[in-house]
Scaffold this motif. Structure first.
Motif, short mmCIF file in Angstrom:
data_model
loop_
_atom_site.label_atom_id
_atom_site.label_comp_id
_atom_site.label_asym_id
_atom_site.label_seq_id
_atom_site.Cartn_x
_atom_site.Cartn_y
_atom_site.Cartn_z
N ALA A 147 1.01 -1.12 0.09
CA ALA A 147 -0.15 0.09 -0.07
C ALA A 147 0.99 1.13 -0.04
CB ALA A 147 -0.97 0.05 1.38
N ARG A 148 0.48 2.15 -0.77
CA ARG A 148 1.28 3.23 -1.15
C ARG A 148 0.35 4.65 -1.20
NH1 ARG A 148 6.24 4.54 -5.12
NH2 ARG A 148 6.60 6.67 -4.75
N PRO A 149 0.04 5.34 -0.07
CA PRO A 149 -0.64 6.63 -0.27
C PRO A 149 -0.36 7.55 -1.39
CG PRO A 149 -0.15 6.11 2.06
CD PRO A 149 0.92 5.49 1.09
N HIS A 150 -1.38 7.95 -2.08
CA HIS A 150 -1.08 9.11 -3.20
C HIS A 150 -2.01 10.15 -2.73
CE1 HIS A 150 0.47 5.66 -5.61
NE2 HIS A 150 1.29 6.42 -6.06
N THR A 151 -1.56 11.36 -2.47
CA THR A 151 -2.20 12.38 -2.47
C THR A 151 -2.97 12.75 -3.90
OG1 THR A 151 -0.44 14.17 -2.88
CG2 THR A 151 -1.05 13.32 -0.47
N PHE A 152 -3.95 13.80 -3.82
CA PHE A 152 -4.57 14.21 -5.11
C PHE A 152 -3.39 15.04 -5.69
CE2 PHE A 152 -8.83 13.36 -3.51
CZ PHE A 152 -9.14 12.44 -4.54
N GLU A 153 -2.51 15.67 -4.90
CA GLU A 153 -1.34 16.42 -5.73
C GLU A 153 -0.38 15.40 -6.35
OE1 GLU A 153 2.13 18.96 -3.59
OE2 GLU A 153 0.15 19.94 -3.58
N ASP A 154 -0.27 14.00 -5.92
CA ASP A 154 0.53 13.25 -6.38
C ASP A 154 -0.18 12.87 -7.87
OD1 ASP A 154 2.50 12.74 -4.65
OD2 ASP A 154 1.43 11.42 -3.47
N TRP A 155 -1.39 12.85 -7.93
CA TRP A 155 -2.19 12.53 -9.11
C TRP A 155 -2.00 13.64 -10.15
CZ3 TRP A 155 -5.73 8.13 -10.07
CH2 TRP A 155 -5.89 7.48 -9.19
N ALA A 156 -2.13 14.83 -9.75
CA ALA A 156 -1.73 16.02 -10.51
C ALA A 156 -0.47 16.22 -11.09
CB ALA A 156 -2.10 17.36 -9.80
N ARG A 157 0.50 15.51 -10.34
CA ARG A 157 2.05 15.45 -10.67
C ARG A 157 2.17 14.38 -11.73
NH1 ARG A 157 5.05 12.99 -7.14
NH2 ARG A 157 7.11 13.73 -8.46
N GLY A 158 1.03 13.20 -11.55
CA GLY A 158 1.26 12.40 -12.79
C GLY A 158 0.63 12.72 -14.02
N ALA A 159 -0.26 13.87 -14.08
CA ALA A 159 -0.94 14.47 -15.20
C ALA A 159 0.51 15.16 -15.78
CB ALA A 159 -2.19 15.26 -14.84
N ALA A 160 0.97 16.00 -14.88
CA ALA A 160 2.43 16.73 -15.46
C ALA A 160 3.28 16.03 -16.11
CB ALA A 160 2.92 17.53 -14.36
N ALA A 161 3.58 14.72 -15.67
CA ALA A 161 4.33 13.62 -16.10
C ALA A 161 3.79 13.03 -17.42
CB ALA A 161 4.72 12.53 -15.09
N ALA A 162 2.53 12.96 -17.67
CA ALA A 162 1.98 12.54 -19.06
C ALA A 162 2.05 13.40 -20.06
CB ALA A 162 0.58 12.21 -18.73
N ALA A 163 2.16 14.98 -19.61
CA ALA A 163 2.47 15.78 -20.39
C ALA A 163 3.80 15.91 -21.06
CB ALA A 163 2.02 17.19 -19.86
N ILE A 164 4.86 15.66 -19.90
CA ILE A 164 6.32 15.78 -20.41
C ILE A 164 6.43 14.46 -21.27
CG2 ILE A 164 8.58 15.11 -19.25
CD1 ILE A 164 7.44 16.52 -16.90
N GLN A 165 5.85 13.28 -20.85
CA GLN A 165 6.06 12.12 -21.98
C GLN A 165 5.47 12.37 -23.12
OE1 GLN A 165 3.45 8.53 -21.64
NE2 GLN A 165 5.18 7.47 -20.95
N SER A 166 4.24 12.97 -23.20
CA SER A 166 3.73 13.41 -24.55
C SER A 166 4.88 14.28 -25.24
CB SER A 166 2.45 14.17 -24.43
OG SER A 166 1.89 14.50 -25.68
N LEU A 167 5.33 15.21 -24.69
CA LEU A 167 6.36 15.98 -25.29
C LEU A 167 7.44 15.45 -25.92
CD1 LEU A 167 7.34 19.06 -26.10
CD2 LEU A 167 8.35 19.12 -23.60
N VAL A 168 8.14 14.57 -25.30
CA VAL A 168 9.29 13.76 -25.44
C VAL A 168 9.01 12.73 -26.64
CG1 VAL A 168 10.91 11.91 -24.70
CG2 VAL A 168 10.41 13.78 -23.30
N ARG A 169 7.98 12.06 -26.63
CA ARG A 169 7.57 11.25 -27.66
C ARG A 169 6.87 11.56 -28.79
NH1 ARG A 169 5.65 5.84 -23.95
NH2 ARG A 169 7.47 5.69 -22.95
#
Length: 388
Positions: free
Chosen positions: A366-388
């Motif tokens: 079990a690993r708690p994720h805050t909603f801020e972590d979820w928003a960071r995931g959205a930022a990471a997806a945007a970075i990945q989209s840029l790179v790819r």
């Protein structure tokens, strides 16, 4: 977006396959030597050097003078590092009652954060809230806002990232909503739209547990039951973008109707809303999740039975996932982790009962994720989209 950011964005988007691999490797493993980049990417050292040079010239990567390792007179070691503040990404997690937004650097370190409550969750209301929260982040960033290269948005449901369309979101009540295009028109910035659990998995893949794990799965419990898969070094979305949707495996009693409209889904029994409905029906009054948790801790039979039923289905669903895909590790996340003690023993028992052979050895943590972590995931997806 200032001239430097526009130039860097163009460089990354126009990079060759080799250049993209090199940049992604530096981004996620910085600092790293050119020799190790070659080892990770399978490219020649000459190809790595060729790819690194324009990144250094554009101010995306720092490459200090080469030095010999431990006095070794052989080939000098020249570690290169990402310059985190060279570009900024915004990430937004959309929930049914609020939007949470962060501004991050290229390593998804949070530079600023804000959120907005939603009085309504129709697309227009959510668009207005995101535009508002982005303006607040830009104001907080001040001059650094010129380095913003794009925005990632994550939302529950069947999301077509290529077209930016929310094909179906039972949580939001949306169908065939061209959300990314509408938001891009409002903001004048590139927008990447992604399923929320997939975005969280991208963040873990690039900047979290994925760096030290060959394969893993994230299973989220809460308002929905979702899953993200990281296999063979890649986040798996599948041909139709819905890989890992264990919340909609038909493992429950077919009389139970899921918010998606289908029968017998795991989510129809195991989501926060389903648990609330079950406990409320047993007590003849409306009971929220916090009271349901308290009742279960106090030994209330109906509440305990609701959590046990949910845990059994989630454990069975995880066993199905592990049997099919064989991850090295399963991470339990989501808001339901705060009450994981009510799921833990029954979930593990169900998993062990249905995991086949050596698959039962797969650890579940079990690993708690805050909603801020979820928003960071959205930022990471945007970075990945840029790179790819």
């Amino acid at each position: 977006m200032d001239h430097d950011t526009a130039t860097r964005t163009t460089l990354i988007r126009s990079a060759s396959d080799a250049g993209s691999k090199v940049f992604a490797t530096i981004l996620t493993r910085s600092p790293i030597s050119r020799i190790d980049i070659a080892r990770h990417t399978g490219l020649s050292q000459a190809a790595v050097t060729k790819a690194v040079s324009p990144l250094v010239a554009a101010g995306l990567v720092d490459a200090p003078p080469a030095a010999h390792r431990d006095g070794n007179p052989g080939r000098p070691v020249a570690p290169v590092s990402i310059i985190p503040g060279a570009m900024i990404m915004l990430g937004v997690k959309v929930n049914v009652d609020e939007v949470i937004a962060v501004a991050t650097d290229l390593t998804t370190a949070v530079l600023a954060a804000d959120h907005r409550r939603l009085d309504a969750h129709d697309p227009e209301s959510v668009l207005d809230a995101i535009v508002d929260v982005v303006a607040t982040l830009e104001l907080e960033l001040g001059g650094r806002s010129a380095a913003i290269a794009g925005l990632g948005v994550s939302i529950s449901g069947d999301v077509d990232t290529d077209t930016g369309v929310v094909r179906e979101s039972a949580l939001m009540g949306w169908h065939d909503e061209p959300f990314a295009g509408r938001l891009q028109d409002r903001l004048g910035r590139p927008v990447t739209l992604e399923n929320d659990v997939h975005a969280l998995t991208v963040g873990e893949h690039w900047f979290g547990v994925g760096l030290g794990t060959d394969s893993f799965a994230i299973v989220t419990i809460g308002r929905g039951i979702g899953s993200g898969l990281h296999l063979n070094g890649q986040v798996v979305t599948g041909a139709y973008g819905v890989a890992g949707e264990i919340g909609h495996l038909p493992l429950a009693d077919p009389t139970r109707i899921c918010p998606c409209g289908r029968r017998g889904c795991v989510e129809a029994v195991a989501s926060t809303g389903a648990i609330e409905a079950t406990v409320s029906a047993s007590h003849g009054r409306e009971i929220g999740i916090d009271e349901a948790v308290r009742l279960a801790h106090d030994g209330d039979p109906a509440a305990m039975a609701a959590f046990d039923e949910a845990a059994t289905l989630i454990g069975t669903a995880i066993a199905t996932l592990v049997n099919l895909t064989g991850p090295q590790l399963v991470i339990i996340g989501g808001e339901g982790v705060s009450n994981f003690d009510l799921f833990d023993a029954t979930l593990r028992s169900a998993f062990e009962a249905h995991a086949f052979g050596a698959a039962a050895r797969c650890p579940i943590v079990a690993r708690p994720h805050t909603f801020e972590d979820w928003a960071r995931g959205a930022a990471a997806a945007a970075i990945q989209s840029l790179v790819r």
